[in-house]
Design a protein around this motif. Structure first.
Motif, PDB file in Angstrom:
ATOM      1  N   ARG A  30      10.342  -3.638  -2.558  1.00 22.63           N
ATOM      2  CA  ARG A  30      10.701  -2.297  -2.068  1.00 22.63           C
ATOM      3  C   ARG A  30      12.218  -2.165  -1.926  1.00 22.63           C
ATOM      4  O   ARG A  30      12.807  -1.152  -2.298  1.00 22.63           O
ATOM      5  CB  ARG A  30      10.012  -2.051  -0.719  1.00 22.63           C
ATOM      6  CG  ARG A  30      10.392  -0.767   0.004  1.00 22.63           C
ATOM      7  CD  ARG A  30       9.632   0.438  -0.516  1.00 22.63           C
ATOM      8  NE  ARG A  30      10.392   1.098  -1.556  1.00 22.63           N
ATOM      9  CZ  ARG A  30       9.889   1.950  -2.450  1.00 22.63           C
ATOM     10  NH1 ARG A  30       8.623   2.256  -2.442  1.00 22.63           N
ATOM     11  NH2 ARG A  30      10.633   2.499  -3.360  1.00 22.63           N
ATOM     12  N   LYS A  31      12.858  -3.218  -1.382  1.00 19.19           N
ATOM     13  CA  LYS A  31      14.317  -3.179  -1.215  1.00 19.19           C
ATOM     14  C   LYS A  31      15.009  -3.035  -2.565  1.00 19.19           C
ATOM     15  O   LYS A  31      15.923  -2.233  -2.715  1.00 19.19           O
ATOM     16  CB  LYS A  31      14.807  -4.427  -0.479  1.00 19.19           C
ATOM     17  CG  LYS A  31      16.317  -4.406  -0.258  1.00 19.19           C
ATOM     18  CD  LYS A  31      16.819  -5.625   0.470  1.00 19.19           C
ATOM     19  CE  LYS A  31      18.297  -5.611   0.745  1.00 19.19           C
ATOM     20  NZ  LYS A  31      19.151  -4.937  -0.221  1.00 19.19           N
ATOM     21  N   ARG A  32      14.558  -3.804  -3.552  1.00 19.80           N
ATOM     22  CA  ARG A  32      15.176  -3.708  -4.877  1.00 19.80           C
ATOM     23  C   ARG A  32      14.941  -2.339  -5.502  1.00 19.80           C
ATOM     24  O   ARG A  32      15.846  -1.771  -6.116  1.00 19.80           O
ATOM     25  CB  ARG A  32      14.674  -4.837  -5.790  1.00 19.80           C
ATOM     26  CG  ARG A  32      15.193  -6.206  -5.345  1.00 19.80           C
ATOM     27  CD  ARG A  32      14.996  -7.296  -6.375  1.00 19.80           C
ATOM     28  NE  ARG A  32      13.651  -7.440  -6.877  1.00 19.80           N
ATOM     29  CZ  ARG A  32      12.651  -8.063  -6.241  1.00 19.80           C
ATOM     30  NH1 ARG A  32      12.856  -8.618  -5.057  1.00 19.80           N
ATOM     31  NH2 ARG A  32      11.465  -8.157  -6.792  1.00 19.80           N
ATOM     32  N   LEU A  33      13.753  -1.785  -5.338  1.00 21.94           N
ATOM     33  CA  LEU A  33      13.491  -0.437  -5.861  1.00 21.94           C
ATOM     34  C   LEU A  33      14.398   0.578  -5.173  1.00 21.94           C
ATOM     35  O   LEU A  33      14.980   1.448  -5.829  1.00 21.94           O
ATOM     36  CB  LEU A  33      12.019  -0.056  -5.670  1.00 21.94           C
ATOM     37  CG  LEU A  33      11.015  -0.766  -6.571  1.00 21.94           C
ATOM     38  CD1 LEU A  33       9.594  -0.429  -6.146  1.00 21.94           C
ATOM     39  CD2 LEU A  33      11.236  -0.417  -8.035  1.00 21.94           C
ATOM     40  N   ASP A  34      14.536   0.454  -3.851  1.00 20.08           N
ATOM     41  CA  ASP A  34      15.411   1.366  -3.093  1.00 20.08           C
ATOM     42  C   ASP A  34      16.865   1.228  -3.530  1.00 20.08           C
ATOM     43  O   ASP A  34      17.631   2.187  -3.459  1.00 20.08           O
ATOM     44  CB  ASP A  34      15.301   1.111  -1.585  1.00 20.08           C
ATOM     45  CG  ASP A  34      13.957   1.551  -1.014  1.00 20.08           C
ATOM     46  OD1 ASP A  34      13.201   2.272  -1.708  1.00 20.08           O
ATOM     47  OD2 ASP A  34      13.654   1.156   0.123  1.00 20.08           O
ATOM     48  N   ALA A  37      12.311  -4.090 -10.843  1.00 18.23           N
ATOM     49  CA  ALA A  37      11.441  -4.574  -9.764  1.00 18.23           C
ATOM     50  C   ALA A  37       9.999  -4.114  -9.965  1.00 18.23           C
ATOM     51  O   ALA A  37       9.073  -4.718  -9.423  1.00 18.23           O
ATOM     52  CB  ALA A  37      11.973  -4.114  -8.405  1.00 18.23           C
ATOM     53  N   CYS A  38       9.804  -3.065 -10.773  1.00 19.93           N
ATOM     54  CA  CYS A  38       8.438  -2.616 -11.080  1.00 19.93           C
ATOM     55  C   CYS A  38       7.634  -3.724 -11.750  1.00 19.93           C
ATOM     56  O   CYS A  38       6.418  -3.813 -11.563  1.00 19.93           O
ATOM     57  CB  CYS A  38       8.472  -1.388 -11.987  1.00 19.93           C
ATOM     58  SG  CYS A  38       8.999   0.115 -11.132  1.00 19.93           S
ATOM     59  N   HIS A  39       8.299  -4.574 -12.514  1.00 22.12           N
ATOM     60  CA  HIS A  39       7.584  -5.696 -13.143  1.00 22.12           C
ATOM     61  C   HIS A  39       7.051  -6.651 -12.076  1.00 22.12           C
ATOM     62  O   HIS A  39       6.000  -7.260 -12.254  1.00 22.12           O
ATOM     63  CB  HIS A  39       8.484  -6.428 -14.145  1.00 22.12           C
ATOM     64  CG  HIS A  39       8.834  -5.571 -15.322  1.00 22.12           C
ATOM     65  ND1 HIS A  39       7.917  -5.219 -16.285  1.00 22.12           N
ATOM     66  CD2 HIS A  39       9.996  -4.966 -15.661  1.00 22.12           C
ATOM     67  CE1 HIS A  39       8.512  -4.446 -17.187  1.00 22.12           C
ATOM     68  NE2 HIS A  39       9.770  -4.279 -16.829  1.00 22.12           N
ATOM     69  N   LYS A  96       0.831  -1.205   0.000  1.00 25.30           N
ATOM     70  CA  LYS A  96       0.000   0.000   0.000  1.00 25.30           C
ATOM     71  C   LYS A  96       0.866   1.256   0.000  1.00 25.30           C
ATOM     72  O   LYS A  96       0.543   2.237  -0.675  1.00 25.30           O
ATOM     73  CB  LYS A  96      -0.946  -0.017   1.198  1.00 25.30           C
ATOM     74  CG  LYS A  96      -2.092  -1.007   1.010  1.00 25.30           C
ATOM     75  CD  LYS A  96      -2.856  -1.312   2.266  1.00 25.30           C
ATOM     76  CE  LYS A  96      -3.535  -0.132   2.889  1.00 25.30           C
ATOM     77  NZ  LYS A  96      -4.351  -0.526   4.050  1.00 25.30           N
ATOM     78  N   GLY A  97       1.985   1.208   0.713  1.00 25.03           N
ATOM     79  CA  GLY A  97       2.904   2.346   0.715  1.00 25.03           C
ATOM     80  C   GLY A  97       3.468   2.617  -0.667  1.00 25.03           C
ATOM     81  O   GLY A  97       3.542   3.775  -1.108  1.00 25.03           O
ATOM     82  N   MET A  98       3.858   1.551  -1.374  1.00 24.77           N
ATOM     83  CA  MET A  98       4.384   1.723  -2.735  1.00 24.77           C
ATOM     84  C   MET A  98       3.308   2.287  -3.657  1.00 24.77           C
ATOM     85  O   MET A  98       3.579   3.162  -4.481  1.00 24.77           O
ATOM     86  CB  MET A  98       4.909   0.391  -3.288  1.00 24.77           C
ATOM     87  CG  MET A  98       6.216  -0.039  -2.679  1.00 24.77           C
ATOM     88  SD  MET A  98       6.948  -1.472  -3.519  1.00 24.77           S
ATOM     89  CE  MET A  98       5.914  -2.805  -2.942  1.00 24.77           C
ATOM     90  N   LEU A  99       2.073   1.776  -3.520  1.00 31.75           N
ATOM     91  CA  LEU A  99       0.984   2.208  -4.390  1.00 31.75           C
ATOM     92  C   LEU A  99       0.510   3.622  -4.071  1.00 31.75           C
ATOM     93  O   LEU A  99      -0.165   4.244  -4.881  1.00 31.75           O
ATOM     94  CB  LEU A  99      -0.196   1.226  -4.289  1.00 31.75           C
ATOM     95  CG  LEU A  99       0.093  -0.194  -4.754  1.00 31.75           C
ATOM     96  CD1 LEU A  99      -1.112  -1.086  -4.497  1.00 31.75           C
ATOM     97  CD2 LEU A  99       0.492  -0.217  -6.222  1.00 31.75           C
ATOM     98  N   SER A 100       0.865   4.117  -2.898  1.00 30.93           N
ATOM     99  CA  SER A 100       0.479   5.472  -2.505  1.00 30.93           C
ATOM    100  C   SER A 100       1.599   6.474  -2.732  1.00 30.93           C
ATOM    101  O   SER A 100       1.426   7.667  -2.481  1.00 30.93           O
ATOM    102  CB  SER A 100       0.066   5.487  -1.028  1.00 30.93           C
ATOM    103  OG  SER A 100      -1.042   4.641  -0.842  1.00 30.93           O
ATOM    104  N   ALA A 148       3.786   8.571  -5.122  1.00 30.17           N
ATOM    105  CA  ALA A 148       3.744   9.072  -6.502  1.00 30.17           C
ATOM    106  C   ALA A 148       5.024   8.738  -7.258  1.00 30.17           C
ATOM    107  O   ALA A 148       4.979   8.368  -8.432  1.00 30.17           O
ATOM    108  CB  ALA A 148       3.490  10.574  -6.500  1.00 30.17           C
ATOM    109  N   GLY A 149       6.180   8.835  -6.596  1.00 33.68           N
ATOM    110  CA  GLY A 149       7.447   8.545  -7.259  1.00 33.68           C
ATOM    111  C   GLY A 149       7.524   7.100  -7.721  1.00 33.68           C
ATOM    112  O   GLY A 149       7.953   6.819  -8.848  1.00 33.68           O
ATOM    113  N   THR A 150       7.088   6.182  -6.856  1.00 32.50           N
ATOM    114  CA  THR A 150       7.097   4.765  -7.225  1.00 32.50           C
ATOM    115  C   THR A 150       6.119   4.508  -8.361  1.00 32.50           C
ATOM    116  O   THR A 150       6.441   3.799  -9.322  1.00 32.50           O
ATOM    117  CB  THR A 150       6.753   3.884  -6.003  1.00 32.50           C
ATOM    118  OG1 THR A 150       7.726   4.110  -4.989  1.00 32.50           O
ATOM    119  CG2 THR A 150       6.726   2.411  -6.365  1.00 32.50           C
ATOM    120  N   CYS A 151       4.939   5.097  -8.280  1.00 33.52           N
ATOM    121  CA  CYS A 151       3.934   4.883  -9.335  1.00 33.52           C
ATOM    122  C   CYS A 151       4.408   5.459 -10.670  1.00 33.52           C
ATOM    123  O   CYS A 151       4.234   4.824 -11.713  1.00 33.52           O
ATOM    124  CB  CYS A 151       2.594   5.477  -8.922  1.00 33.52           C
ATOM    125  SG  CYS A 151       1.796   4.559  -7.582  1.00 33.52           S
TER     126      CYS A 151
END
Length: 124
Positions: free
Chosen positions: A100-104, A110-112, A40-44, A46-49
């Protein structure tokens, strides 16, 4: 200079997979509430989205309604559904804390994983 890359054999891949699975077996058990809250944090965020929208393009857009549903769920309920997907696909790399760790760490691919997780959360 020219870098040489070693040829990887199926035995190399199997050995790496076995090492990964051994490490996963000693990892702490999945905490559904933590996984749900992380997704939910990732989906909320904006930068990640935005990042995942660029990386996964049409696939990202196709799972927006599932993302809306996920945001509306309780952390524990969402985490239990995530646990089922991870188990059904034998895919511990789809745990949101792992993504999340891979994105960080700067791994845009990791978006896939986010998209794959969301697509598999949707009721079939």
């Amino acid at each position: 200079g020219g870098e040489e890359t070693a040829t990887r054999t199926i035995e190399d891949v199997q050995s790496e997979d076995a090492a990964f699975r051994a490490a996963e077996a000693t990892a702490p058990p999945m905490d559904p509430a933590e996984e749900g809250a992380t997704l939910k944090g990732m989906l909320s965020d904006a930068g990640t989205c935005d990042r995942c929208g660029r990386v996964a393009a049409a696939r990202w857009v196709s799972c927006e309604s599932v993302a809306d549903d996920a945001r509306a769920m309780g952390d524990e309920e969402l985490g239990v559904k995530i646990g089922r997907v991870v188990e059904d696909l034998d895919a511990p790399h789809l745990r949101p804390t792992s993504i999340r760790k891979r994105l960080d760490d700067g791994v845009d691919a990791a978006c896939h994983g986010v998209v794959t997780l969301l697509c598999n959360l949707s009721p079939k």
